[in-house]
Design a protein around this motif. Sequence first.
Motif, mmCIF file in Angstrom:
data_model
loop_
_atom_site.group_PDB
_atom_site.id
_atom_site.type_symbol
_atom_site.label_atom_id
_atom_site.label_comp_id
_atom_site.label_asym_id
_atom_site.label_seq_id
_atom_site.Cartn_x
_atom_site.Cartn_y
_atom_site.Cartn_z
ATOM 1 N N VAL A 122 53.256 -15.758 29.870
ATOM 2 C CA VAL A 122 52.047 -14.936 29.696
ATOM 3 C C VAL A 122 51.380 -14.750 31.055
ATOM 4 N N ASN A 123 51.236 -13.496 31.462
ATOM 5 C CA ASN A 123 50.624 -13.217 32.768
ATOM 6 C C ASN A 123 49.301 -12.467 32.673
ATOM 7 N N ASN A 124 49.103 -11.757 31.572
ATOM 8 C CA ASN A 124 47.938 -10.871 31.482
ATOM 9 C C ASN A 124 46.669 -11.566 31.001
ATOM 10 N N TRP A 125 46.790 -12.762 30.446
ATOM 11 C CA TRP A 125 45.629 -13.452 29.895
ATOM 12 C C TRP A 125 45.617 -14.882 30.389
ATOM 13 N N LYS A 126 44.399 -15.454 30.466
ATOM 14 C CA LYS A 126 44.293 -16.830 30.954
ATOM 15 C C LYS A 126 43.162 -17.554 30.221
ATOM 16 N N PRO A 127 43.177 -18.889 30.297
ATOM 17 C CA PRO A 127 42.080 -19.629 29.659
ATOM 18 C C PRO A 127 40.728 -19.139 30.187
ATOM 19 N N GLY A 128 39.776 -18.995 29.270
ATOM 20 C CA GLY A 128 38.448 -18.523 29.661
ATOM 21 C C GLY A 128 38.224 -17.050 29.383
ATOM 22 N N ASP A 129 39.299 -16.289 29.147
ATOM 23 C CA ASP A 129 39.111 -14.857 28.856
ATOM 24 C C ASP A 129 38.415 -14.678 27.509
ATOM 25 N N GLU A 130 37.437 -13.785 27.484
ATOM 26 C CA GLU A 130 36.740 -13.476 26.225
ATOM 27 C C GLU A 130 37.472 -12.321 25.552
ATOM 28 N N VAL A 131 37.889 -12.562 24.336
ATOM 29 C CA VAL A 131 38.824 -11.626 23.693
ATOM 30 C C VAL A 131 38.451 -11.325 22.236
ATOM 31 N N VAL A 132 39.039 -10.234 21.736
ATOM 32 C CA VAL A 132 39.189 -10.048 20.292
ATOM 33 C C VAL A 132 40.696 -9.940 20.064
ATOM 34 N N ALA A 133 41.129 -10.199 18.836
ATOM 35 C CA ALA A 133 42.563 -10.100 18.542
ATOM 36 C C ALA A 133 42.777 -9.112 17.412
ATOM 37 N N HIS A 134 43.774 -8.237 17.582
ATOM 38 C CA HIS A 134 44.193 -7.422 16.434
ATOM 39 C C HIS A 134 45.270 -8.199 15.690
ATOM 40 N N CYS A 135 45.638 -7.729 14.513
ATOM 41 C CA CYS A 135 46.422 -8.590 13.621
ATOM 42 C C CYS A 135 47.882 -8.203 13.495
ATOM 43 N N LEU A 136 48.400 -7.443 14.472
ATOM 44 C CA LEU A 136 49.821 -7.066 14.389
ATOM 45 C C LEU A 136 50.678 -8.118 15.087
ATOM 46 N N SER A 137 51.527 -8.770 14.308
ATOM 47 C CA SER A 137 52.463 -9.740 14.864
ATOM 48 C C SER A 137 53.860 -9.140 14.816
ATOM 49 N N VAL A 138 54.498 -8.978 15.982
ATOM 50 C CA VAL A 138 55.849 -8.413 16.040
ATOM 51 C C VAL A 138 56.738 -9.264 16.935
ATOM 52 N N GLU A 139 58.037 -9.180 16.695
ATOM 53 C CA GLU A 139 58.997 -9.933 17.495
ATOM 54 C C GLU A 139 59.658 -9.027 18.545
ATOM 55 N N LEU A 140 59.878 -7.757 18.190
ATOM 56 C CA LEU A 140 60.424 -6.732 19.092
ATOM 57 C C LEU A 140 61.809 -7.072 19.651
ATOM 58 N N GLU A 141 62.620 -7.754 18.854
ATOM 59 C CA GLU A 141 63.998 -8.028 19.278
ATOM 60 C C GLU A 141 64.957 -6.948 18.779
ATOM 61 N N HIS A 142 64.455 -6.073 17.913
ATOM 62 C CA HIS A 142 65.286 -5.045 17.284
ATOM 63 C C HIS A 142 64.896 -3.686 17.873
ATOM 64 N N PRO A 143 65.856 -2.771 18.077
ATOM 65 C CA PRO A 143 65.498 -1.472 18.664
ATOM 66 C C PRO A 143 64.469 -0.680 17.858
ATOM 67 N N ASP A 144 64.443 -0.869 16.544
ATOM 68 C CA ASP A 144 63.560 -0.042 15.704
ATOM 69 C C ASP A 144 62.087 -0.163 16.075
ATOM 70 N N GLY A 145 61.684 -1.277 16.646
ATOM 71 C CA GLY A 145 60.262 -1.468 16.943
ATOM 72 C C GLY A 145 59.848 -0.881 18.281
ATOM 73 N N HIS A 146 60.791 -0.315 19.007
ATOM 74 C CA HIS A 146 60.456 0.062 20.379
ATOM 75 C C HIS A 146 59.972 1.500 20.544
#
Length: 435
Positions: A122-146
């Motif tokens: 993980v490079n884009n986020w670090k401890p201390g960042d104030e965030v909200v989270a959306h609820c999409l969980s994906v694995e993206l190992e399959h071409p269909d999700g790309h």
Amino acid sequence: MADELDALASIPVPESYRGVTVHADEVDMFEGVPHKEKDPRRSLHLDEVRTPELGPGEALVAVMASAINYNTVWTSIFEPVPTFGFLRRYGRTSPLAARHDQPFHVVGSDLAGVVLRTGPGVNNWKPGDEVVAHCLSVELEHPDGHGDTMMDPEQRIWGFETNYGGLAEIALVKTNQLMPKPAHLSWEEAAAPGLVNSTAYRQLVSANGAAMKQGDVVLIWGASGGLGSYATQFALNGGAIPVCVVSSKEKAEICRRMGAELIIDRAAEGYRFWKDEHTQDPGEWKRFGARIRELTGGEDPDIVFEHPGKETFGASVYVARKGGTIVTCASTSGYMHQYDNRYLWMSLKRIIGSHFANYREAYQANRLIAKGKIHPTLSKVYPLAETGQAALDVHHNSHQGKVGVLCLAPEEGLGVRDHELRARHLDAINRFRGV
Ligand SMILES: NC(=O)c1ccc[n+]([C@@H]2O[C@H](COP(=O)([O-])OP(=O)(O)OC[C@H]3O[C@@H](n4cnc5c(N)ncnc54)[C@H](OP(=O)(O)O)[C@@H]3O)[C@@H](O)[C@H]2O)c1
């Protein structure tokens, strides 16, 4: 609370935390109980839960506030199916995913909080960042999700089809769920739009949904509810003409306060689209359509924003204009829909299925919140220990807009950074408060 966010990286993450759960050994507790009488206060527990191990591309977030979504109502009444089946199937996909398959399910699909730890890669986020989270969980190992990540075969809704959700003191997310917390909002305000705002954005605005354009007449069911309160704002913000359907004077008033002018009180006007359990009443579809035309000066909806499902779908297909779009993301009143197909094919209408949003769409929806173009519709806030009551309010449709939950935030109103932007929009931010 001391605003020493940089220090978080060096403070140990607690080994356990309090989270709102359902229990696998209680999924039969409401057998024989009528739908409306299934009480989330009995099935939702506040438990001490072991903090899950952190995997690659993931983060542990200290949850300051969360919100109730209808999916937590579904989970808590074990309808249409208990969510433990989702967790079991997910758990079988990899050793890391096996963490989610537990005899408890920590629920919740929204959060505003602070990143505590990030996993490898993980490079884009670090401890201390104030965030909200959306609820999409994906694995993206399959071409269909790309092309569109919602098409990933391993697409799941976090906190509903995965464990360690947001109605808790700590949550486990993938870091591609994270987005910056809107600086002018408190924790509970920032947590409220998330799921429904992103869903309404894809459903109504995105090219993956109805691709609304300025001037469109948009019929919005439940226009002061979770999804509808954002759909109404998107319609107004995008130059469309919302026709808001609600079920009380108070709800009609709140739509007016958002700026809508065309409002139908379905309770006062007494529409009964079904004569009995098996038979619809086309005369009632016509009466409803005539009322819409009366409000619009003779125009039919270009778009119908659907989610009540069985009870309204026949009417929705009927009232859409020739060539119009019915876009649906849910079936609150029943998922076996019935409509007269002659009105669909002869009038070249389209039905589009829509579900949550991809990262890009969720990000765009959150960006509109952060810029003060779309506002949270938070009406009431409960402490974490009263999540069951909060879910009951939504189950019984006695709420307005969104119902919030304080997790680690000790009180409401904390977390605001940009006071100037807030002052500019204070009335709009508080529109739903205490209604
Ligand atoms: N697929 C997705 O990604 C997704 C995302 C979010 C939500 N959902 C689903 O969408 C549905 C609505 O969610 P929400 O958060 O907007 O819930 P909500 O806050 O309860 O709002 C729904 C509104 O719909 C109206 N409604 C309910 N039953 C109705 C009926 N039989 N006929 C006409 N109107 C009815 C009610 O408004 P009035 O009483 O004022 O008319 C209610 O306020 C739920 O089933 C939820 O699970 C799906």
